[in-house]
Design a protein around this motif. Sequence first.
Motif, PDB file in Angstrom:
ATOM      1  N   GLY A 424       0.791  -1.235   0.000  1.00  0.00           N
ATOM      2  CA  GLY A 424       0.000   0.000   0.000  1.00  0.00           C
ATOM      3  C   GLY A 424       0.818   1.275   0.000  1.00  0.00           C
ATOM      4  N   ALA A 425       2.051   1.232  -0.499  1.00  0.00           N
ATOM      5  CA  ALA A 425       2.863   2.445  -0.642  1.00  0.00           C
ATOM      6  C   ALA A 425       3.850   2.201  -1.767  1.00  0.00           C
ATOM      7  CB  ALA A 425       3.606   2.750   0.656  1.00  0.00           C
ATOM      8  N   TYR A 429       7.781  -0.384   2.426  1.00  0.00           N
ATOM      9  CA  TYR A 429       7.655  -0.291   3.877  1.00  0.00           C
ATOM     10  C   TYR A 429       6.379  -0.982   4.323  1.00  0.00           C
ATOM     11  CZ  TYR A 429      11.161   3.408   3.401  1.00  0.00           C
ATOM     12  OH  TYR A 429      12.277   4.108   3.101  1.00  0.00           O
ATOM     13  N   ASN A 430       6.392  -1.427   5.558  1.00  0.00           N
ATOM     14  CA  ASN A 430       5.247  -2.142   6.099  1.00  0.00           C
ATOM     15  C   ASN A 430       4.084  -1.192   6.384  1.00  0.00           C
ATOM     16  OD1 ASN A 430       3.442  -3.622   7.699  1.00  0.00           O
ATOM     17  ND2 ASN A 430       5.121  -4.905   8.464  1.00  0.00           N
ATOM     18  N   GLN A 431       2.901  -1.580   5.950  1.00  0.00           N
ATOM     19  CA  GLN A 431       1.737  -0.725   6.157  1.00  0.00           C
ATOM     20  C   GLN A 431       1.463  -0.477   7.647  1.00  0.00           C
ATOM     21  OE1 GLN A 431      -1.669  -1.765   3.808  1.00  0.00           O
ATOM     22  NE2 GLN A 431      -2.779   0.086   4.367  1.00  0.00           N
ATOM     23  N   MET A 432       1.870  -1.438   8.495  1.00  0.00           N
ATOM     24  CA  MET A 432       1.647  -1.272   9.929  1.00  0.00           C
ATOM     25  C   MET A 432       2.502  -0.126  10.502  1.00  0.00           C
ATOM     26  SD  MET A 432      -0.698  -3.316  10.113  1.00  0.00           S
ATOM     27  CE  MET A 432      -1.141  -3.050  11.827  1.00  0.00           C
ATOM     28  N   ASP A 433       3.524   0.290   9.732  1.00  0.00           N
ATOM     29  CA  ASP A 433       4.406   1.361  10.230  1.00  0.00           C
ATOM     30  C   ASP A 433       3.975   2.747   9.762  1.00  0.00           C
ATOM     31  OD1 ASP A 433       5.897  -0.586  11.402  1.00  0.00           O
ATOM     32  OD2 ASP A 433       7.362  -0.723   9.769  1.00  0.00           O
ATOM     33  N   ARG A 434       2.774   2.845   9.239  1.00  0.00           N
ATOM     34  CA  ARG A 434       2.336   4.108   8.637  1.00  0.00           C
ATOM     35  C   ARG A 434       2.303   5.276   9.602  1.00  0.00           C
ATOM     36  NH1 ARG A 434      -0.005   6.010   3.660  1.00  0.00           N
ATOM     37  NH2 ARG A 434       0.416   4.375   2.169  1.00  0.00           N
ATOM     38  N   LEU A 435       2.186   4.968  10.890  1.00  0.00           N
ATOM     39  CA  LEU A 435       2.044   6.064  11.841  1.00  0.00           C
ATOM     40  C   LEU A 435       3.335   6.332  12.626  1.00  0.00           C
ATOM     41  CD1 LEU A 435      -0.339   7.838  12.130  1.00  0.00           C
ATOM     42  CD2 LEU A 435      -1.228   6.396  13.951  1.00  0.00           C
ATOM     43  N   TRP A 437       5.849   8.015  11.967  1.00  0.00           N
ATOM     44  CA  TRP A 437       6.350   9.392  11.877  1.00  0.00           C
ATOM     45  C   TRP A 437       5.963  10.250  13.072  1.00  0.00           C
ATOM     46  CZ3 TRP A 437       2.556  13.168  11.740  1.00  0.00           C
ATOM     47  CH2 TRP A 437       1.247  12.741  11.414  1.00  0.00           C
ATOM     48  N   VAL A 438       4.868   9.909  13.729  1.00  0.00           N
ATOM     49  CA  VAL A 438       4.379  10.738  14.836  1.00  0.00           C
ATOM     50  C   VAL A 438       5.407  10.814  15.966  1.00  0.00           C
ATOM     51  CG1 VAL A 438       2.606  10.963  16.613  1.00  0.00           C
ATOM     52  CG2 VAL A 438       1.979  10.216  14.306  1.00  0.00           C
TER      53      VAL A 438
END
Lengths: 440, 262
Positions: A424-425, A429-435, A437-438
């Motif tokens: 999905g990118a 990178y793993n989609q579970m790591d999408r957040l 950056w916070v």
Amino acid sequence: MEYLPNILFAIALVLGIGFFVRNIQKLSRNIKLGKTVDASDNKSQRWKNMARIALGQTKMVVRPIAGLMHIIVYVGFIIINIEVLEIVIDGLLGTHRVFASLGTLYDFLIGSFEVLAFLVIVAVVIFWIRRNAIKLKRFIKPEMEGWPKKDGNLILYIELVLMFLFLTMNAADFQLQQLGAEHYTKAGSFPISQFIAPLFDGMSVSNLIMVERTAWWLHILGILAFLNYLYYSKHLHILLAFPNTYYGKLKVQGAFNNVEAVTNEVKLMLDPSADPFAAPAEDVPEPEKFGASDVKDLNRIQLLNAYTCTECGRCTSECPANQTGKKLSPRKIMMDTRDRLEEVGKNIDKNKGVFVDDGKQLLGDYISNEELWACTTCNACVEACPVSIDPLSIILEMRRYLVMEQSAAPTELNNMMSNIENNGAPWPYNQMDRLNWVNE
Amino acid sequence: MSDALKVKTMEEFMAQGTQPEILFWVGSAGSYDDRAKKISRAFVKLLNKANVDFAVLGSEESCTGDVAKRAGNEFLFQMQAMMNIEILNGYEIKRIVTCDPHSFNTIKNEYPGLGGNYEVVHHTQYIKELIDSGRLSVEGDFYKGKRITFHDPCYLGRANSVYDAPREVLKKTNATIIEMKRNKKTALCCGAGGAQMFKEPEKGDMDINVLRTKDALETNPNIIATGCPYCNTMMTDGIKAHEKEASVEVLDIAELIANTEG
């Protein structure tokens, strides 16, 4: 014998217009080789666009010098054609200056035609200088070599000759009027041709009539010939700019069309209740070809675009890929599309109305993958076109063919796309790591 | 970053039975790209400062498919779009803000045909809205005397005619705003669009980003402002190619405003 000129004129007129109609029919047949496209929406907006962009020349003046010169030639062309109406009536009826009875108005009209003709001559000379002496970059790109360059100049020469014939005709007429020659009633004003008239000082009436008649005939025959030259030339835009701006894209430039055939398939794929092993229904048509590899895969508006293009090159000069030395030129995309469409049309003519496979297509034989992949889809070409041509839509349609029918994208893009499919990118990178950056 | 950012997911809102004011669509670049992540954080800092009750989708967000569509892969685009629409519609999302003009464009203009209808705003428009409504204030002196030029992202500018919002936000900084020769409708692309970001350019005599950075450098700026993570990368690389990285900074408008907050 008295009516011989009238008869000859009528024959010339019928032939000239007849051939023109035949050419338009051929053009229309070729455009209809493309896919149908629904443009029946927003009629009032479409008329407004046509009035503003084609009639009002709003996009021409973005470049003020070329824009102003163009408006002179354009207005000259339209206005001077009122004179052609008189010429046609005179030719058919054997009258001379049939509108002369309009009096002062007639004087004013002829006078303004002359001034316009003079301005057209000035503009055409400047156009010629821009193409041949200053050699503006956009006129000397590789796709302009050969016929396109000659075509551009030929049009300027024809316009020049027509204007000179018109003024010569008036100058001789003016002389004849001064001499009180029979048939040549005093009418019109000649603010420009009065300066040509002295060339004919001392000529006999019969010689003057000869000059006047020769210029008159060459002028009208020239116009009929020019009318028939259009189909073989980039100059078709004087007619097609109107329908083309009418059918121009109405949505914002960023909105690309969603392919409906794909929507249906994707919906089926995402539908949990669909049976993947179900036998295909009997009446389902052959799966559609995705994207475009030849002109018949494009839609009719795109093919109309190709005939409308007058090769001004504003698109190419704004194209970031072209400015940085890449092969892509949006103008060439349009020229190639038209050339291939003409080739397909001639093939159909030759084979009694059926297209016989010639082993060629738009993709590969005309437009290379390298050109297509150089596009940034930035819409600069679309924005630049003074007559609402959309080269980007053709580029996208051909990319769709390359990717969906041939899996022929550059390797890096294939990697990018499999990343999207898998996580999905566009990056791996793993989609579970999408957040993450916070808290970084 | 020292100050912890307050970011809630839609799932959390759902669990509490509330709806956020707005959904922040982070986008793939904003989530994973090191440079773009800083933009996401700067924007969230502004949202927190203005007390905006916003949500993100977190791991439920997926690539919009924009780049696949522009590369010609309509299948992949529509797969991505429909999956995202299912999630967005499931949460009954009404309003979306994003820092990525490509996401902005595709969700705004290409999702409706596939069943996704939302009000979509670009973060520069949203920042302007927050300033106009008094929820966010900009400290005036931070950029005083600096020269800033704004590079119009194609998918914000030409594609959607958003030219004023980023400029109006920039004006609030009291910096001197200088336009490049080619701006707004005639702005030159940074070279990243149409999937170019993910591939080597075709053979030519120059890279597009180097040419565009040249336009920017002609204004003799201290800062090149952008409103797109991809433009940001391209302009940053362009500055390096011109060996100007010591004197010229490339910043997103969200970062510019966040910096004034100290």
